[in-house]
Motif scaffolding. Sequence first.
Motif, PDB file in Angstrom:
ATOM      1  N   PRO A 673      77.185  25.255  41.385  1.00 49.42           N
ATOM      2  CA  PRO A 673      76.164  24.317  40.927  1.00 49.42           C
ATOM      3  C   PRO A 673      74.916  24.339  41.808  1.00 49.42           C
ATOM      4  O   PRO A 673      75.002  24.494  43.028  1.00 49.42           O
ATOM      5  CB  PRO A 673      76.870  22.962  41.035  1.00 49.42           C
ATOM      6  CG  PRO A 673      77.892  23.160  42.113  1.00 49.42           C
ATOM      7  CD  PRO A 673      78.358  24.571  41.970  1.00 49.42           C
ATOM      8  N   TYR A 674      73.753  24.194  41.167  1.00 49.97           N
ATOM      9  CA  TYR A 674      72.508  23.965  41.901  1.00 49.97           C
ATOM     10  C   TYR A 674      72.283  22.468  41.852  1.00 49.97           C
ATOM     11  O   TYR A 674      71.821  21.922  40.856  1.00 49.97           O
ATOM     12  CB  TYR A 674      71.347  24.718  41.246  1.00 49.97           C
ATOM     13  CG  TYR A 674      70.088  24.694  42.082  1.00 49.97           C
ATOM     14  CD1 TYR A 674      69.850  25.680  43.034  1.00 49.97           C
ATOM     15  CD2 TYR A 674      69.148  23.677  41.931  1.00 49.97           C
ATOM     16  CE1 TYR A 674      68.706  25.649  43.814  1.00 49.97           C
ATOM     17  CE2 TYR A 674      68.010  23.642  42.705  1.00 49.97           C
ATOM     18  CZ  TYR A 674      67.788  24.628  43.648  1.00 49.97           C
ATOM     19  OH  TYR A 674      66.655  24.590  44.418  1.00 49.97           O
ATOM     20  N   GLN A 675      72.652  21.783  42.938  1.00 45.87           N
ATOM     21  CA  GLN A 675      72.705  20.329  42.951  1.00 45.87           C
ATOM     22  C   GLN A 675      71.928  19.793  44.147  1.00 45.87           C
ATOM     23  O   GLN A 675      71.999  20.337  45.245  1.00 45.87           O
ATOM     24  CB  GLN A 675      74.167  19.865  43.033  1.00 45.87           C
ATOM     25  CG  GLN A 675      74.369  18.383  42.856  1.00 45.87           C
ATOM     26  CD  GLN A 675      74.416  17.972  41.407  1.00 45.87           C
ATOM     27  OE1 GLN A 675      73.878  18.660  40.550  1.00 45.87           O
ATOM     28  NE2 GLN A 675      75.053  16.862  41.108  1.00 45.87           N
ATOM     29  N   PHE A 676      71.173  18.712  43.909  1.00 42.95           N
ATOM     30  CA  PHE A 676      70.400  18.067  44.971  1.00 42.95           C
ATOM     31  C   PHE A 676      69.429  19.056  45.631  1.00 42.95           C
ATOM     32  O   PHE A 676      69.154  18.983  46.831  1.00 42.95           O
ATOM     33  CB  PHE A 676      71.323  17.453  46.037  1.00 42.95           C
ATOM     34  CG  PHE A 676      72.450  16.644  45.478  1.00 42.95           C
ATOM     35  CD1 PHE A 676      72.203  15.556  44.640  1.00 42.95           C
ATOM     36  CD2 PHE A 676      73.764  16.965  45.751  1.00 42.95           C
ATOM     37  CE1 PHE A 676      73.243  14.807  44.117  1.00 42.95           C
ATOM     38  CE2 PHE A 676      74.814  16.216  45.237  1.00 42.95           C
ATOM     39  CZ  PHE A 676      74.552  15.138  44.417  1.00 42.95           C
ATOM     40  N   GLY A 677      68.910  20.000  44.824  1.00 46.61           N
ATOM     41  CA  GLY A 677      67.964  20.980  45.360  1.00 46.61           C
ATOM     42  C   GLY A 677      68.597  22.031  46.247  1.00 46.61           C
ATOM     43  O   GLY A 677      67.919  22.643  47.077  1.00 46.61           O
ATOM     44  N   HIS A 678      69.910  22.279  46.072  1.00 45.06           N
ATOM     45  CA  HIS A 678      70.642  23.175  46.966  1.00 45.06           C
ATOM     46  C   HIS A 678      71.646  23.992  46.172  1.00 45.06           C
ATOM     47  O   HIS A 678      72.236  23.514  45.197  1.00 45.06           O
ATOM     48  CB  HIS A 678      71.371  22.348  48.036  1.00 45.06           C
ATOM     49  CG  HIS A 678      71.807  23.117  49.243  1.00 45.06           C
ATOM     50  ND1 HIS A 678      72.915  23.939  49.245  1.00 45.06           N
ATOM     51  CD2 HIS A 678      71.290  23.189  50.497  1.00 45.06           C
ATOM     52  CE1 HIS A 678      73.067  24.460  50.448  1.00 45.06           C
ATOM     53  NE2 HIS A 678      72.087  24.025  51.235  1.00 45.06           N
ATOM     54  N   VAL A 679      71.838  25.234  46.570  1.00 44.50           N
ATOM     55  CA  VAL A 679      72.862  26.095  45.982  1.00 44.50           C
ATOM     56  C   VAL A 679      74.204  25.786  46.639  1.00 44.50           C
ATOM     57  O   VAL A 679      74.320  25.805  47.870  1.00 44.50           O
ATOM     58  CB  VAL A 679      72.524  27.584  46.197  1.00 44.50           C
ATOM     59  CG1 VAL A 679      73.661  28.462  45.673  1.00 44.50           C
ATOM     60  CG2 VAL A 679      71.216  27.941  45.511  1.00 44.50           C
ATOM     61  N   TYR A 680      75.216  25.490  45.826  1.00 41.81           N
ATOM     62  CA  TYR A 680      76.551  25.238  46.364  1.00 41.81           C
ATOM     63  C   TYR A 680      77.569  26.152  45.696  1.00 41.81           C
ATOM     64  O   TYR A 680      77.414  26.553  44.528  1.00 41.81           O
ATOM     65  CB  TYR A 680      76.957  23.778  46.184  1.00 41.81           C
ATOM     66  CG  TYR A 680      76.270  22.867  47.173  1.00 41.81           C
ATOM     67  CD1 TYR A 680      76.597  22.928  48.520  1.00 41.81           C
ATOM     68  CD2 TYR A 680      75.285  21.976  46.767  1.00 41.81           C
ATOM     69  CE1 TYR A 680      75.963  22.114  49.448  1.00 41.81           C
ATOM     70  CE2 TYR A 680      74.647  21.158  47.693  1.00 41.81           C
ATOM     71  CZ  TYR A 680      74.989  21.236  49.031  1.00 41.81           C
ATOM     72  OH  TYR A 680      74.363  20.448  49.946  1.00 41.81           O
ATOM     73  N   LEU A 681      78.610  26.485  46.455  1.00 45.91           N
ATOM     74  CA  LEU A 681      79.712  27.311  45.973  1.00 45.91           C
ATOM     75  C   LEU A 681      81.011  26.561  46.241  1.00 45.91           C
ATOM     76  O   LEU A 681      81.253  26.120  47.375  1.00 45.91           O
ATOM     77  CB  LEU A 681      79.740  28.661  46.693  1.00 45.91           C
ATOM     78  CG  LEU A 681      78.471  29.510  46.636  1.00 45.91           C
ATOM     79  CD1 LEU A 681      78.583  30.691  47.599  1.00 45.91           C
ATOM     80  CD2 LEU A 681      78.220  30.011  45.220  1.00 45.91           C
ATOM     81  N   PHE A 682      81.834  26.424  45.202  1.00 47.46           N
ATOM     82  CA  PHE A 682      83.115  25.742  45.359  1.00 47.46           C
ATOM     83  C   PHE A 682      84.254  26.736  45.135  1.00 47.46           C
ATOM     84  O   PHE A 682      84.329  27.376  44.074  1.00 47.46           O
ATOM     85  CB  PHE A 682      83.239  24.581  44.377  1.00 47.46           C
ATOM     86  CG  PHE A 682      82.459  23.372  44.772  1.00 47.46           C
ATOM     87  CD1 PHE A 682      83.017  22.411  45.613  1.00 47.46           C
ATOM     88  CD2 PHE A 682      81.162  23.183  44.331  1.00 47.46           C
ATOM     89  CE1 PHE A 682      82.298  21.299  45.995  1.00 47.46           C
ATOM     90  CE2 PHE A 682      80.432  22.076  44.699  1.00 47.46           C
ATOM     91  CZ  PHE A 682      80.998  21.130  45.539  1.00 47.46           C
ATOM     92  N   PRO A 683      85.153  26.875  46.121  1.00 50.31           N
ATOM     93  CA  PRO A 683      86.277  27.793  45.940  1.00 50.31           C
ATOM     94  C   PRO A 683      87.358  27.185  45.057  1.00 50.31           C
ATOM     95  O   PRO A 683      87.519  25.960  44.993  1.00 50.31           O
ATOM     96  CB  PRO A 683      86.790  27.982  47.380  1.00 50.31           C
ATOM     97  CG  PRO A 683      86.436  26.701  48.068  1.00 50.31           C
ATOM     98  CD  PRO A 683      85.143  26.233  47.444  1.00 50.31           C
ATOM     99  N   GLY A 684      88.087  28.038  44.366  1.00 46.85           N
ATOM    100  CA  GLY A 684      89.231  27.576  43.596  1.00 46.85           C
ATOM    101  C   GLY A 684      90.343  27.105  44.511  1.00 46.85           C
ATOM    102  O   GLY A 684      90.506  27.600  45.639  1.00 46.85           O
TER     103      GLY A 684
END
Length: 697
Positions: A673-684
């Motif tokens: 997700p691109y959230q709060f002006g930031h790129v985030y990566l969530f692992p499974g």
Amino acid sequence: MFFAAACSAHAQQAALPEVVVNEGATAPQADVSGFGDVPLRELPLSATVIDSKQLIGSGARRLADLTQFDSSVTDAYNSAGYWDYLTVRGFVLDNRFNYRREGLPISAETSIPLDNKERVEILRGTSGIQAGTSAPGGLVNYVVKRPTERDLRTVRIETTSRGSVLGALDLGGRFGENRQFGYRLNIASENLKPLTHNLDGNRNMFSLAADWRITRDSVLEFEVEQSRKTQPSQNGYSLLGGVLPAPVDPRINLNNQPWSQPSVFKALTGTVRFSQALNADWRWSAQIGQQRLKTDDRLAYAFGCGAEGNYDRYCSDGTFDVYDFRSENERRTQTAGSLNLKGNVMTGSVRHELGFGLLQSRVRNRFQDQAYNYAGTGNIWATAMVPPSPDAITPQTNRDERSTELSVQDAIRWNDRFTIWLGARHTRLDRSSIGNDGSDPTGYKQGVTTPWIAASYAIQAGLLAYASWGKGVESQIVPNRGDQYDNAGQALPALKSRQWELGIKGGNDAFNWQLAWFDISRPMTNLDACNRLGITPCEAKYDGRAVHRGLEAGAQWTQGPWRIGGSMTLMDAKRRGSIVEPASNGQWPTNVPKQVLRAQAAYRVPSVPGLEVAGQLSHEGRRNVLADGSITLPSWTRVDAVLRYDTKLRGVNTSWTLAVDNLFDRRYWKESPYQFGHVYLFPGAPRTLRLGLSIAL
């Protein structure tokens, strides 16, 4: 009560539908559709209904766990210990406006338990006739468990390989001389121990639903729910400079500072509803509900890399800036009331199924100053400790909203096969905001109308074709920042989305299926681009559109010992007509997979009565991490397995469940997700074992 006064005389045959809920029963209707009396298979729209049996069987604890049931529903920044975000048909649902509970609007900016929910309904597509303002992806409605006709006494215990323990009690039944009183009591308590290190927490939930069948024609219903959840959260990982890192160990906790505190979500929600049949064809209902939320939102927040001048990702060497974020005593209150009149009218040989509604709601959100202070430098290995910086010196914005919605709908049944569906909703908004220090007051009033029209044709028994067109609307105000926006604090013209949908659905009790094509066009503004690119001065306005087209297919088949089902979504989503960022035109939106597949299969072993083996497959295709498509997330596939055994121990019905999520322990990036002006990566999540026991006393 003016509906009742206008139609006080009702015929002897008048009666309300019985308020009867049987645990585990199927839910052929969906209140979220706006046509709750019509079976879902006969409606010209797309929706998914996940009943209580599926919720329990899947081990679902939160809304994010339900993506496994629908290929058009994916994650959108779903972090442990925080509230849930969903993407439907490629659009992120707005947690302020796209959620309903018992048909009334609620805020989803909290943790919502599923233990006392009879079903969760997910409408796919624009929701202009169901909601005043909402994002165009869809609508979610929570339906609580109601009194059962037969006595219900169920105890459920579950544990996981990490040591989480859940205990739940579900009691229901009727009493009184004529069994006119009903009740449903749900209590749940869970010790939370996720596989991520140092994110332990706990949650509790108590709910009571009751009804009184005053007469054959009158029913009074009541329900209340109180919940509390406390658990640390953590934001996701991110890009390392311009590089997509390999999937990390999902057990690493980036919020492991010695001063980290858990987030706390408290909620008290309830509704009262009175329903009255006027005669055989007409009935009215009145309902009122309120939701009170109190939140302490805390996080050692990993955000950006000041050392390299990149504030939307982490540093190339794996370090990042850490902020001490604390927003204490957030209070959100939402009150809503509705009046509805439904009935049938014949004009010659044509039957009209009419509905009229009035909905009023009020939102009051109050916040204290928050802490959002730079604390030091952390790293992705969670080995760097930084000092706290808890001073709450950042003002927040208090918000108020009043809305009044008038709706009308008509299902015109020309004959047994052909139906025209009409609907419209007019919404009057009165919104205002002001800094909690009294600064920057803004406010506006707006009126919007959202129409919907559809046609359906029953080709034969069990086979329906349909086409629909409708609008949805969003209302947005320019941030009150005069240093950046020329029209700061002003309301933009209503953002009206529109959707076309063509579909065909059919089947019977053993096999049912649906195929739908959709085309959604949503206006976009330049607000995000102006903020992200630092454009000053900026005149906030429309800036092109997001166009999402897709094909959805789903089917369920039951034959003998087999149950097989699944759904698939193929999508073409593009940005078009942007002037501020012309390079984004033709690009795929971030965190939206190009194809999604969900499949389930279950087999009852004939030689061992009560034994069932089941499996679940989830596949999500590639997706953009950055808006320009220069970095993408690979596709991923996960397999879950379940073993269920229903038997009797000393005459008591018991059900055992042994489940393994992520059976092959695949390591992958689940979402970006691109959230709060930031790129985030969530692992499974890694491989997880779950053991459950349900006892029906």
